[in-house]
Design a protein around this motif. Sequence first.
Motif, short mmCIF file in Angstrom:
data_model
loop_
_atom_site.label_atom_id
_atom_site.label_comp_id
_atom_site.label_asym_id
_atom_site.label_seq_id
_atom_site.Cartn_x
_atom_site.Cartn_y
_atom_site.Cartn_z
N GLN A 1 1.09 6.68 -6.79
CA GLN A 1 0.32 7.68 -7.06
C GLN A 1 0.35 9.26 -6.97
O GLN A 1 0.00 10.08 -7.71
N PHE B 1 4.48 12.80 -1.11
CA PHE B 1 4.57 11.60 0.09
C PHE B 1 5.55 12.29 1.09
O PHE B 1 5.42 12.00 2.26
N ILE C 1 0.80 -1.20 -0.08
CA ILE C 1 -0.10 0.02 -0.19
C ILE C 1 0.91 1.16 -0.22
O ILE C 1 0.67 2.14 -0.72
N THR D 1 0.82 3.98 -2.89
CA THR D 1 0.52 5.24 -2.56
C THR D 1 1.49 6.32 -3.06
O THR D 1 1.45 7.45 -3.61
#
Length: 222
Positions: A25, A31, A18, A22
């Motif tokens: 994306q 981030f 995950i 993330t």
Amino acid sequence: VAGEVKADVSLVISITIIGFMTLHQVGRTAFDTAQGNLHISDWARSRSPQQVHADRAKNGGGGFLGYLKGLKRDYTIRFDEGFKGATFKLIEGVQLTQASMVDQADHPYANNRCEPGDGPIPTECRSAACGTCWVGILGGNDHLSEINPLERRRIARFGYIETDEPRPLIRLACKAKATDNVTIVIPTWNAVAGKYLEGKRIAIGGHSSSENEESVVKPRRH
């Protein structure tokens, strides 16, 4: 890593996947600048991926007792897998938003777009005109009614998903009826993509959807 923190290996692998998705994306800059604060309840922390998956697959028929209930059989809709009490009941064949509005429990972890007394699923128009009630389906997708032409057009118009699947994994809760247990996830935002696409259509000389019968109702909350 799993051994050092005394955690289930499959859970660590799932979290890692995950995290990478993330990062892919949102990009490295977003981030890195994110605060990264995330509250996970002790109940959610104690569950393994296998337990989560098994709960998503559970049926709520209730066996013989369920049969005795007849047409008033009720099922469980879980709207947040981070908290044990994040559920509400649904009578068979009722739309998700309708069942949500019947629920009068005080859910402190409900989405902040919810109005008092409206239940844990954010709602506005209840007629597929605003896109506020969009949800992701995590479990029990086959327990939902097939998407109708109006809902299919609207979720595409809002920029949520374009698909020919009879039961896509993104639905408008005001149109989706359930016949058994379902697990959903409620996004923390709504209509952003739809309004962006609407602006692009107008910018290139198109017409606003408000000029036709499928008008977009502007949500009050974001």
